[in-house]
Enzyme design. Structure first.
Site, PDB file in Angstrom:
ATOM      1  N   ASN A   9      24.037 -37.619 -15.343  1.00 39.31           N
ATOM      2  CA  ASN A   9      22.912 -37.025 -15.202  1.00 39.31           C
ATOM      3  C   ASN A   9      22.846 -36.600 -13.621  1.00 39.31           C
ATOM      4  O   ASN A   9      22.379 -37.642 -12.818  1.00 39.31           O
ATOM      5  CB  ASN A   9      21.392 -37.543 -15.534  1.00 39.31           C
ATOM      6  N   TRP A  10      23.202 -35.440 -13.142  1.00 44.54           N
ATOM      7  CA  TRP A  10      23.241 -35.208 -11.697  1.00 44.54           C
ATOM      8  C   TRP A  10      22.057 -35.084 -11.009  1.00 44.54           C
ATOM      9  O   TRP A  10      21.946 -35.181  -9.822  1.00 44.54           O
ATOM     10  CB  TRP A  10      24.361 -34.067 -11.544  1.00 44.54           C
ATOM     11  N   LYS A  11      20.847 -34.783 -11.847  1.00 45.08           N
ATOM     12  CA  LYS A  11      19.605 -34.301 -11.291  1.00 45.08           C
ATOM     13  C   LYS A  11      19.923 -33.232 -10.266  1.00 45.08           C
ATOM     14  O   LYS A  11      20.657 -32.649 -10.521  1.00 45.08           O
ATOM     15  CB  LYS A  11      19.079 -35.848 -10.759  1.00 45.08           C
ATOM     16  N   HIS A  95      12.987 -36.365 -19.669  1.00 43.76           N
ATOM     17  CA  HIS A  95      13.465 -37.335 -18.608  1.00 43.76           C
ATOM     18  C   HIS A  95      12.071 -37.999 -18.005  1.00 43.76           C
ATOM     19  O   HIS A  95      11.181 -36.897 -17.977  1.00 43.76           O
ATOM     20  CB  HIS A  95      14.444 -36.743 -17.990  1.00 43.76           C
ATOM     21  N   GLU A  97      11.651 -38.117 -15.189  1.00 40.12           N
ATOM     22  CA  GLU A  97      11.137 -37.197 -13.690  1.00 40.12           C
ATOM     23  C   GLU A  97      10.478 -35.950 -14.213  1.00 40.12           C
ATOM     24  O   GLU A  97       9.584 -35.536 -13.665  1.00 40.12           O
ATOM     25  CB  GLU A  97      12.379 -36.974 -13.096  1.00 40.12           C
ATOM     26  N   GLY A 235      22.831 -41.949 -10.491  1.00 38.71           N
ATOM     27  CA  GLY A 235      23.736 -42.401  -9.287  1.00 38.71           C
ATOM     28  C   GLY A 235      25.179 -42.348  -9.535  1.00 38.71           C
ATOM     29  O   GLY A 235      25.972 -41.912  -8.726  1.00 38.71           O
TER      30      GLY A 235
HETATM   31  P1  PGA Z   1      20.513 -43.879 -12.470  1.00 38.93           P
HETATM   32  O1  PGA Z   1      19.264 -42.634 -13.106  1.00 38.93           O
HETATM   33  O2  PGA Z   1      21.514 -44.008 -13.164  1.00 38.93           O
HETATM   34  O3  PGA Z   1      20.543 -43.390 -10.940  1.00 38.93           O
HETATM   35  O4  PGA Z   1      19.412 -44.961 -12.258  1.00 38.93           O
HETATM   36  C1  PGA Z   1      19.451 -42.724 -14.586  1.00 38.93           C
HETATM   37  C2  PGA Z   1      18.746 -41.633 -15.166  1.00 38.93           C
HETATM   38  O5  PGA Z   1      17.635 -41.224 -14.292  1.00 38.93           O
HETATM   39  O6  PGA Z   1      19.066 -40.764 -16.011  1.00 38.93           O
END
Ligand code: PGA
Length: 251
Positions: A9-11, A95, A97, A235
């Protein structure tokens, strides 16, 4: 058998040229047929070019979100049909977020899950508790509520195909991973909820991912748990070597 899925998940990260370079380097470095299913979810803007750059390979390109309507006056949104037409197999929904910053509700997520199946794709449905909820001892019931709400528009067969990602909010991007035992406890609970809402076949088949500070050096012990079938990784999915480290951990 539930095949391991390593979903990146690159966000909101990378530019178009960086996405292109990642695809090229990943294809150069992956070996033969990887055991795990490979999925990268870039920002929507790069989905089309990455689909075309990875066509005919084992690298799949997913989306991080979509809307539930197929078309209409919804400025700024992306339809499931448009993603499906590109050949996108999976869409991440719910998600934490998106729930927090974009005010997505359980009801929105249920509608998105329905719309994603209607378009011929598979949702990766996220759930997770805050640190406060964990400390109050209500994590399991919170997550059961999120999962029941998200699955409510789906048939048992669709639930069997769906992917669920357990991501404790306190472990996302913090470097603080849930212990494998803690992650397993919640993932086992999620499987029980799936059993309750959609029966045994679904609970045997639904893949449950863990997410939250998964890295090449902890992925193996997380995937060793009976009810964890893969990882949703932020990340550590941004660099090719690190993503490959995750795939190696799934071998
Ligand atoms: P992270 O994020 O591996 O950077 O903790 C995971 C995600 O939010 O999908």
């Amino acid at each position: 058998m539930r095949r391991v899925l390593i979903a990146g998940n690159w966000k909101l990260n990378k530019t178009a040229s960086e996405a292109k370079a990642f695809a090229r380097e990943l294809l150069e470095k992956i070996s033969g047929q990887e055991k795990a299913e490979i999925l990268i979810c870039p920002p929507t803007l790069f989905v089309e070019s990455m689909v075309s750059d990875t066509k005919g390979t084992q690298v799949q390109i997913g989306a991080q979100n979509c809307f539930y309507e197929a078309s209409g006056a919804y400025t700024g949104e992306t339809s499931p049909a448009a993603l499906a037409d590109l050949g996108v197999p999976y869409v991440v929904i719910g998600h934490s977020e998106r729930r927090e910053y974009f005010h997505e509700t359980d009801d929105d997520i249920a509608k998105k899950a329905r719309a994603i199946f209607d378009a011929g794709m598979t949702p990766i449905i996220c759930c997770g508790e805050t640190l406060e909820q964990r400390e109050q001892g209500i994590a399991k019931q919170w997550i059961a509520g999120q999962i029941k709400a998200a699955l409510k528009e789906l048939t048992d067969e669709e639930v069997a195909k769906a992917v669920i990602a357990y991501e404790p909010i306190w472990a996302i991007g913090t470097g603080r991973t849930a212990s494998p035992a803690d992650a397993e406890e919640i993932c086992a609970e999620i499987r029980d909820v799936v059993y309750e809402v959609a029966g045994k076949d679904a609970s045997d088949q639904t893949r449950i991912l863990y997410g939250g500070s998964v890295k090449p050096d902890n992925v193996k012990e997380i995937l060793a748990e009976a009810n964890i079938d893969g990882a949703l990784v932020g990340g550590a999915s941004l660099e090719v070597d690190s993503y490959i480290g995750l795939l190696n951990g799934a071998e």
